[in-house]
Design a protein around this motif. Structure first.
Motif, PDB file in Angstrom:
ATOM      1  N   PRO A 250      72.589  47.662  50.931  1.00 14.83           N
ATOM      2  CA  PRO A 250      71.696  47.506  49.777  1.00 14.83           C
ATOM      3  C   PRO A 250      72.447  47.340  48.448  1.00 14.83           C
ATOM      4  CG  PRO A 250      70.924  49.283  51.185  1.00 14.83           C
ATOM      5  CD  PRO A 250      72.264  48.863  51.696  1.00 14.83           C
ATOM      6  N   LYS A 251      73.540  48.069  48.266  1.00 19.21           N
ATOM      7  CA  LYS A 251      74.317  47.943  47.024  1.00 19.21           C
ATOM      8  C   LYS A 251      75.040  46.608  46.956  1.00 19.21           C
ATOM      9  CE  LYS A 251      74.779  52.739  46.017  1.00 19.21           C
ATOM     10  NZ  LYS A 251      75.282  53.575  44.982  1.00 19.21           N
ATOM     11  N   VAL A 252      75.525  46.124  48.094  1.00 16.54           N
ATOM     12  CA  VAL A 252      76.193  44.829  48.138  1.00 16.54           C
ATOM     13  C   VAL A 252      75.186  43.716  47.820  1.00 16.54           C
ATOM     14  CG1 VAL A 252      77.303  43.157  49.675  1.00 16.54           C
ATOM     15  CG2 VAL A 252      78.023  45.531  49.688  1.00 16.54           C
ATOM     16  N   GLN A 253      73.987  43.844  48.361  1.00 21.37           N
ATOM     17  CA  GLN A 253      72.959  42.842  48.103  1.00 21.37           C
ATOM     18  C   GLN A 253      72.629  42.773  46.609  1.00 21.37           C
ATOM     19  OE1 GLN A 253      69.169  43.502  50.043  1.00 21.37           O
ATOM     20  NE2 GLN A 253      68.746  41.311  50.079  1.00 21.37           N
ATOM     21  N   ALA A 254      72.542  43.925  45.972  1.00 24.27           N
ATOM     22  CA  ALA A 254      72.245  43.950  44.535  1.00 24.27           C
ATOM     23  C   ALA A 254      73.431  43.438  43.707  1.00 24.27           C
ATOM     24  CB  ALA A 254      71.882  45.365  44.114  1.00 24.27           C
ATOM     25  N   ALA A 255      74.646  43.821  44.085  1.00 25.39           N
ATOM     26  CA  ALA A 255      75.828  43.449  43.306  1.00 25.39           C
ATOM     27  C   ALA A 255      76.136  41.953  43.382  1.00 25.39           C
ATOM     28  CB  ALA A 255      77.033  44.250  43.785  1.00 25.39           C
ATOM     29  N   PHE A 256      75.963  41.360  44.563  1.00 23.00           N
ATOM     30  CA  PHE A 256      76.318  39.953  44.752  1.00 23.00           C
ATOM     31  C   PHE A 256      75.109  39.031  44.821  1.00 23.00           C
ATOM     32  CE2 PHE A 256      80.222  41.765  47.010  1.00 23.00           C
ATOM     33  CZ  PHE A 256      81.003  41.687  45.866  1.00 23.00           C
ATOM     34  N   SER A 257      73.911  39.567  44.671  1.00 22.16           N
ATOM     35  CA  SER A 257      72.661  38.791  44.743  1.00 22.16           C
ATOM     36  C   SER A 257      72.591  37.972  46.032  1.00 22.16           C
ATOM     37  CB  SER A 257      72.522  37.873  43.532  1.00 22.16           C
ATOM     38  OG  SER A 257      72.550  38.611  42.343  1.00 22.16           O
ATOM     39  N   LEU A 258      72.811  38.631  47.140  1.00 19.85           N
ATOM     40  CA  LEU A 258      72.812  37.961  48.441  1.00 19.85           C
ATOM     41  C   LEU A 258      71.423  37.947  49.043  1.00 19.85           C
ATOM     42  CD1 LEU A 258      76.024  39.494  50.046  1.00 19.85           C
ATOM     43  CD2 LEU A 258      75.752  37.202  49.124  1.00 19.85           C
ATOM     44  N   SER A 259      71.130  36.888  49.787  1.00 19.57           N
ATOM     45  CA  SER A 259      69.881  36.841  50.541  1.00 19.57           C
ATOM     46  C   SER A 259      70.020  37.727  51.776  1.00 19.57           C
ATOM     47  CB  SER A 259      69.569  35.400  50.961  1.00 19.57           C
ATOM     48  OG  SER A 259      70.530  34.955  51.896  1.00 19.57           O
ATOM     49  N   THR A 260      68.908  37.980  52.422  1.00 17.73           N
ATOM     50  CA  THR A 260      68.944  38.802  53.635  1.00 17.73           C
ATOM     51  C   THR A 260      69.778  38.136  54.726  1.00 17.73           C
ATOM     52  OG1 THR A 260      66.740  39.578  53.059  1.00 17.73           O
ATOM     53  CG2 THR A 260      67.489  40.011  55.299  1.00 17.73           C
ATOM     54  N   THR A 261      69.713  36.816  54.807  1.00 16.88           N
ATOM     55  CA  THR A 261      70.500  36.081  55.802  1.00 16.88           C
ATOM     56  C   THR A 261      71.992  36.249  55.540  1.00 16.88           C
ATOM     57  OG1 THR A 261      68.738  34.448  55.956  1.00 16.88           O
ATOM     58  CG2 THR A 261      70.876  33.830  56.856  1.00 16.88           C
ATOM     59  N   ASN A 262      72.397  36.071  54.301  1.00 11.60           N
ATOM     60  CA  ASN A 262      73.818  36.238  53.967  1.00 11.60           C
ATOM     61  C   ASN A 262      74.267  37.683  54.121  1.00 11.60           C
ATOM     62  OD1 ASN A 262      74.295  33.545  53.404  1.00 11.60           O
ATOM     63  ND2 ASN A 262      73.785  33.766  51.237  1.00 11.60           N
ATOM     64  N   LEU A 263      73.363  38.599  53.858  1.00 12.97           N
ATOM     65  CA  LEU A 263      73.681  40.019  54.026  1.00 12.97           C
ATOM     66  C   LEU A 263      73.964  40.339  55.489  1.00 12.97           C
ATOM     67  CD1 LEU A 263      73.794  42.431  52.081  1.00 12.97           C
ATOM     68  CD2 LEU A 263      71.488  42.999  52.814  1.00 12.97           C
ATOM     69  N   GLN A 264      73.211  39.730  56.384  1.00 16.96           N
ATOM     70  CA  GLN A 264      73.431  39.949  57.812  1.00 16.96           C
ATOM     71  C   GLN A 264      74.798  39.429  58.255  1.00 16.96           C
ATOM     72  OE1 GLN A 264      71.753  41.744  60.031  1.00 16.96           O
ATOM     73  NE2 GLN A 264      73.324  41.226  61.528  1.00 16.96           N
ATOM     74  N   TRP A 265      75.290  38.390  57.591  1.00 14.67           N
ATOM     75  CA  TRP A 265      76.587  37.839  57.955  1.00 14.67           C
ATOM     76  C   TRP A 265      77.734  38.803  57.673  1.00 14.67           C
ATOM     77  CZ3 TRP A 265      78.245  34.529  61.223  1.00 14.67           C
ATOM     78  CH2 TRP A 265      77.429  33.489  61.617  1.00 14.67           C
ATOM     79  N   ILE A 266      77.537  39.755  56.777  1.00 13.49           N
ATOM     80  CA  ILE A 266      78.576  40.755  56.518  1.00 13.49           C
ATOM     81  C   ILE A 266      78.825  41.576  57.782  1.00 13.49           C
ATOM     82  CG2 ILE A 266      79.150  42.835  55.193  1.00 13.49           C
ATOM     83  CD1 ILE A 266      77.609  41.589  52.853  1.00 13.49           C
ATOM     84  N   VAL A 267      77.760  41.919  58.472  1.00 16.18           N
ATOM     85  CA  VAL A 267      77.881  42.670  59.726  1.00 16.18           C
ATOM     86  C   VAL A 267      78.298  41.747  60.863  1.00 16.18           C
ATOM     87  CG1 VAL A 267      76.631  44.089  61.392  1.00 16.18           C
ATOM     88  CG2 VAL A 267      76.143  44.319  58.957  1.00 16.18           C
ATOM     89  N   THR A 268      77.677  40.593  60.936  1.00 20.33           N
ATOM     90  CA  THR A 268      77.902  39.665  62.048  1.00 20.33           C
ATOM     91  C   THR A 268      79.321  39.102  62.058  1.00 20.33           C
ATOM     92  OG1 THR A 268      75.568  39.092  61.995  1.00 20.33           O
ATOM     93  CG2 THR A 268      77.027  37.592  63.181  1.00 20.33           C
ATOM     94  N   ALA A 269      79.884  38.807  60.882  1.00 21.17           N
ATOM     95  CA  ALA A 269      81.229  38.219  60.826  1.00 21.17           C
ATOM     96  C   ALA A 269      82.254  39.142  61.475  1.00 21.17           C
ATOM     97  CB  ALA A 269      81.609  37.919  59.377  1.00 21.17           C
ATOM     98  N   TYR A 270      82.154  40.433  61.185  1.00 20.46           N
ATOM     99  CA  TYR A 270      83.082  41.404  61.772  1.00 20.46           C
ATOM    100  C   TYR A 270      82.878  41.501  63.284  1.00 20.46           C
ATOM    101  CZ  TYR A 270      85.400  45.844  62.722  1.00 20.46           C
ATOM    102  OH  TYR A 270      86.209  46.816  63.235  1.00 20.46           O
ATOM    103  N   THR A 271      81.627  41.675  63.680  1.00 25.23           N
ATOM    104  CA  THR A 271      81.328  41.886  65.099  1.00 25.23           C
ATOM    105  C   THR A 271      81.671  40.659  65.936  1.00 25.23           C
ATOM    106  OG1 THR A 271      79.530  43.321  64.381  1.00 25.23           O
ATOM    107  CG2 THR A 271      79.533  42.664  66.687  1.00 25.23           C
ATOM    108  N   LEU A 272      81.366  39.484  65.417  1.00 22.40           N
ATOM    109  CA  LEU A 272      81.645  38.250  66.137  1.00 22.40           C
ATOM    110  C   LEU A 272      83.147  38.020  66.292  1.00 22.40           C
ATOM    111  CD1 LEU A 272      80.126  35.842  67.383  1.00 22.40           C
ATOM    112  CD2 LEU A 272      80.331  34.703  65.187  1.00 22.40           C
ATOM    113  N   ALA A 273      83.889  38.222  65.213  1.00 19.69           N
ATOM    114  CA  ALA A 273      85.344  38.044  65.284  1.00 19.69           C
ATOM    115  C   ALA A 273      85.974  39.100  66.191  1.00 19.69           C
ATOM    116  CB  ALA A 273      85.949  38.109  63.886  1.00 19.69           C
ATOM    117  N   PHE A 274      85.497  40.325  66.092  1.00 20.19           N
ATOM    118  CA  PHE A 274      86.035  41.400  66.932  1.00 20.19           C
ATOM    119  C   PHE A 274      85.802  41.096  68.412  1.00 20.19           C
ATOM    120  CE2 PHE A 274      85.458  45.544  69.064  1.00 20.19           C
ATOM    121  CZ  PHE A 274      86.722  46.067  68.847  1.00 20.19           C
ATOM    122  N   GLY A 275      84.579  40.791  68.760  1.00 18.70           N
ATOM    123  CA  GLY A 275      84.263  40.500  70.162  1.00 18.70           C
ATOM    124  C   GLY A 275      84.919  39.231  70.664  1.00 18.70           C
ATOM    125  N   GLY A 276      84.999  38.232  69.809  1.00 13.58           N
ATOM    126  CA  GLY A 276      85.568  36.953  70.219  1.00 13.58           C
ATOM    127  C   GLY A 276      87.067  36.994  70.452  1.00 13.58           C
TER     128      GLY A 276
END
Length: 129
Positions: free
Chosen positions: A33-59
């Motif tokens: 929530p703080k990252v979304q407010a600080a960087f004015s991210l959409s919900t889709t882009n906010l999800q990529w913060i979690v997904t980028a780590y998990t996808l790279a880790f698993g891949g």
């Protein structure tokens, strides 16, 4: 005289590194929530913060294990841990949402180098009869 190795110290280091890698994939949800407010991210882009780590880790998890076989467990573990720590620091210094997402992917890739080499290292710790 053979060099004495403190196996408990090695075990604690490996367990702490594994804990940090797993903790980082879930603790980021607290700051969203703080990252979304600080960087004015959409919900889709906010999800990529979690997904980028998990996808790279698993891949790259299998690649991390193979790299440990080819280049040595200690070298790959230390390289992954160093890159993970630097990426974590840079994550905290991110100036934009895109930078944060890119660094999370780099963090996930470097985290993938740690478990493959550290879990394999557990088999070399001495066993008691």
């Amino acid at each position: 005289m053979p060099k004495k190795t403190n196996h408990w110290l090695i075990l604690i280091l490996l367990a702490t590194a594994q804990f940090m890698v797993i903790l980082d994939s879930s603790i980021v949800n607290v700051m969203l929530p703080k990252v979304q407010a600080a960087f004015s991210l959409s919900t889709t882009n906010l999800q990529w913060i979690v997904t980028a780590y998990t996808l790279a880790f698993g891949g790259f998890l299998l690649l991390g294990g193979r790299a440990a076989d080819l280049f040595g467990r200690r070298k790959v573990f230390l390289a992954g841990l160093t890159a993970f720590t630097i990426a974590s620091l840079l994550d905290g210094l991110s100036m934009s949402g895109g930078m944060l997402i890119s660094l999370r992917a780099i963090q996930g890739l470097s985290a993938a180098l740690c478990p493959g080499s550290s879990v394999y290292s557990f088999s070399y710790l001495p066993r008691r009869p």
